[in-house]
Motif scaffolding. Structure first.
Motif, PDB file in Angstrom:
ATOM      1  N   ILE A  91       0.842  -1.196   0.000  1.00 52.85           N
ATOM      2  CA  ILE A  91       0.000   0.000   0.000  1.00 52.85           C
ATOM      3  C   ILE A  91       0.880   1.250   0.000  1.00 52.85           C
ATOM      4  N   GLY A  92       0.558   2.207  -0.861  1.00 53.94           N
ATOM      5  CA  GLY A  92       1.261   3.476  -0.887  1.00 53.94           C
ATOM      6  C   GLY A  92       0.568   4.487   0.014  1.00 53.94           C
ATOM      7  N   VAL A  93       1.356   5.348   0.653  1.00 55.44           N
ATOM      8  CA  VAL A  93       0.824   6.426   1.497  1.00 55.44           C
ATOM      9  C   VAL A  93       1.319   7.741   0.910  1.00 55.44           C
ATOM     10  N   ILE A  94       0.399   8.645   0.562  1.00 59.24           N
ATOM     11  CA  ILE A  94       0.781   9.828  -0.208  1.00 59.24           C
ATOM     12  C   ILE A  94       0.216  11.096   0.410  1.00 59.24           C
ATOM     13  N   ASN A  95       1.094  12.076   0.611  1.00 60.03           N
ATOM     14  CA  ASN A  95       0.702  13.400   1.071  1.00 60.03           C
ATOM     15  C   ASN A  95       0.105  14.159  -0.120  1.00 60.03           C
ATOM     16  N   VAL A  96      -1.223  14.288  -0.146  1.00 62.06           N
ATOM     17  CA  VAL A  96      -1.881  14.918  -1.300  1.00 62.06           C
ATOM     18  C   VAL A  96      -1.955  16.439  -1.173  1.00 62.06           C
ATOM     19  N   HIS A 127       3.015  17.396  -6.040  1.00 59.42           N
ATOM     20  CA  HIS A 127       3.583  16.195  -6.670  1.00 59.42           C
ATOM     21  C   HIS A 127       2.915  14.936  -6.109  1.00 59.42           C
ATOM     22  N   GLY A 128       2.636  14.955  -4.806  1.00 61.47           N
ATOM     23  CA  GLY A 128       1.937  13.828  -4.204  1.00 61.47           C
ATOM     24  C   GLY A 128       0.543  13.658  -4.793  1.00 61.47           C
ATOM     25  N   LEU A 129      -0.160  14.775  -4.995  1.00 61.61           N
ATOM     26  CA  LEU A 129      -1.498  14.722  -5.586  1.00 61.61           C
ATOM     27  C   LEU A 129      -1.451  14.127  -6.988  1.00 61.61           C
ATOM     28  N   SER A 155      -4.475   8.353   1.014  1.00 64.43           N
ATOM     29  CA  SER A 155      -4.134   9.778   0.950  1.00 64.43           C
ATOM     30  C   SER A 155      -4.162  10.372   2.352  1.00 64.43           C
ATOM     31  N   ILE A 156      -3.206  11.278   2.635  1.00 69.01           N
ATOM     32  CA  ILE A 156      -3.170  11.975   3.921  1.00 69.01           C
ATOM     33  C   ILE A 156      -3.166  13.480   3.662  1.00 69.01           C
ATOM     34  N   SER A 157      -3.731  14.254   4.595  1.00 66.48           N
ATOM     35  CA  SER A 157      -3.824  15.698   4.402  1.00 66.48           C
ATOM     36  C   SER A 157      -4.073  16.391   5.744  1.00 66.48           C
ATOM     37  N   ILE A 158      -3.715  17.672   5.808  1.00 64.89           N
ATOM     38  CA  ILE A 158      -4.135  18.504   6.942  1.00 64.89           C
ATOM     39  C   ILE A 158      -4.993  19.669   6.429  1.00 64.89           C
ATOM     40  N   LYS A 159      -5.251  19.676   5.127  1.00 66.23           N
ATOM     41  CA  LYS A 159      -6.027  20.758   4.506  1.00 66.23           C
ATOM     42  C   LYS A 159      -7.333  20.279   3.879  1.00 66.23           C
ATOM     43  N   ASN A 160      -7.383  19.003   3.541  1.00 67.73           N
ATOM     44  CA  ASN A 160      -8.516  18.471   2.795  1.00 67.73           C
ATOM     45  C   ASN A 160      -9.198  17.356   3.584  1.00 67.73           C
ATOM     46  N   GLU A 161     -10.395  17.611   4.073  1.00 69.29           N
ATOM     47  CA  GLU A 161     -11.124  16.630   4.873  1.00 69.29           C
ATOM     48  C   GLU A 161     -11.681  15.490   4.025  1.00 69.29           C
TER      49      GLU A 161
END
Length: 397
Positions: free
Chosen positions: A233-238, A242-244, A257-263
């Protein structure tokens, strides 16, 4: 003795005496009786210049990547010479054949990106148990620490480390994966159970020349996810552009996908407030849980989608690192309650926004940031949590 060349194109230049291989080295100084010497062309030295030294040290096979005049080497009657083109990209397979593919006997987590690799590896080794870790600040197998030369070692050294980790009883092998290693093939023989992409900012352009080349090297790791009954499994800062882009190119089921801006991200987080030693954070798993098991709410009375707790880390960039490691650990089957417990008791990462206790009524922080983006992240975070002046002492190559 030719079993080490399984799945590798090779040509025997000279047949020597049959022997049992005792070891493989590309450093002639490490050659012993019945070893194989790999003559690689490097950026500083050419291994072909040390073939005689290897023979003098009783190597019984020489693997070279260009034609050599065998007749010029003394005491080479019993020595086998084998030609393998582009040996650096094939060495990992040769080493894997010799050591019995130890990478298939342990879970491998790769972390790539410009910033955050070392901190993420530190966080993961605190969450997981029975781990080995390699990276910028050194290598460790269970309780044994030793120095490293490169962020990601040459493929031969890498396979040796994995083999040693397996034999010592490690369950997880955590590694920082540099763009250099991905580009020149040091990790071509691996499959990753989990791969984390932290971010991408300008760095290493002396090697890659363009940001596009740098980006393409980094994203190669996601084509190396394990592809069997236990899919990687890949884990990507969207939040990173570039991650997006990587996330949009991948199959939804193969990445988190992980984020602190996009719920709308699978796992998202927020900083609730800063504390004396770190910060209180919130992590929401709602989208991840619905994605991985849509019926979970109906079948699990203890279903919980949001967690709030304190950690001894500071700053948004560290929240990204935490989110990436949480996602990786979850993908490896670790329970969230266990992950939170580990994070709450985790010490600050050495040299990563490391607070020095003092009686001067000042906050003293040591951080190994060395890129423009890294220094900006540390500076911005310090300004957020400091009322008066921020004094910076730095040096960077």
């Amino acid at each position: 003795m030719y079993k080490i060349f399984k799945d590798v194109e090779y040509k025997v230049l000279k047949e020597g005496k049959n022997f049992e291989i005792k070891g493989i080295e590309y450093d002639s100084r490490k050659i012993k009786k019945d070893f194989v010497f790999v003559a690689m062309t490097g950026s500083v030295a050419d291994g072909h210049n040390f073939i005689q030294k290897a023979i003098d040290n009783e190597a019984k096979m020489i693997i070279c990547e260009k034609s050599v005049d065998i007749a010029e080497y003394e005491n080479s009657v019993d020595v086998t010479f084998v030609l393998v083109r582009d040996i650096r990209k094939k060495l990992g397979i040769i080493a894997s054949n010799f050591y019995g593919y130890p990478q298939n006997k342990i879970k491998i987590i790769g972390i790539t990106g410009t910033n955050g690799k070392t901190t993420s590896s530190f966080i993961l080794e605190n969450i997981l148990e029975k781990t080995a870790r390699i990276g910028t600040t050194g290598n460790r197998i269970l309780d044994e620490e030793f120095e490293t030369v490169n962020t990601t070692p040459e493929s031969l050294e890498l396979i040796k480390l994995i083999d040693k980790s397996v034999k010592k009883g490690a369950d997880y092998f955590i590694m920082e994966v540099s763009s250099h290693a991905l580009e020149i093939g040091r990790v071509d023989m691996l499959q990753f159970d989990s791969a984390i992409f932290t971010n991408l900012t300008q760095d290493h352009l002396d090697f890659h020349k363009t940001m596009e080349n740098y980006f393409n090297a980094k994203k190669k790791i996601f084509s190396m996810l394990r592809n069997d009954k236990n899919n990687g499994i890949g884990v990507i800062n969207v939040d990173d552009e570039h991650g997006l882009k990587i996330y949009s190119e991948r199959k939804a089921g193969s990445c988190i996908s992980i984020s602190i801006k996009n719920e709308q991200a699978d796992i998202w987080g927020d900083i609730l407030n800063y504390t004396n030693n770190g910060m209180k954070i919130k992590i929401n798993l709602k989208n991840y849980l619905e994605k991985t098991n849509p019926r979970l709410k109906d079948i699990d009375e203890e279903y919980k989608e949001e967690y709030k707790f304190e950690i001894d880390l500071v700053g948004e960039y560290n929240l990204y690192n935490v989110l990436g490691c949480v996602a990786s650990a979850l993908s490896l089957g670790i329970e969230m309650d266990f992950i939170v417990k580990k994070l709450e008791t985790m010490p600050a990462a050495p040299g990563r926004f490391e607070t020095i206790k003092n009686d001067l009524e000042v906050r003293i922080v040591v951080d190994f940031a060395h890129t423009d983006d890294g220094l900006l992240n540390v500076g911005k975070t310090l300004k957020q949590i400091t009322d008066n002046r921020v004094i910076t002492i730095f040096g960077a190559g």
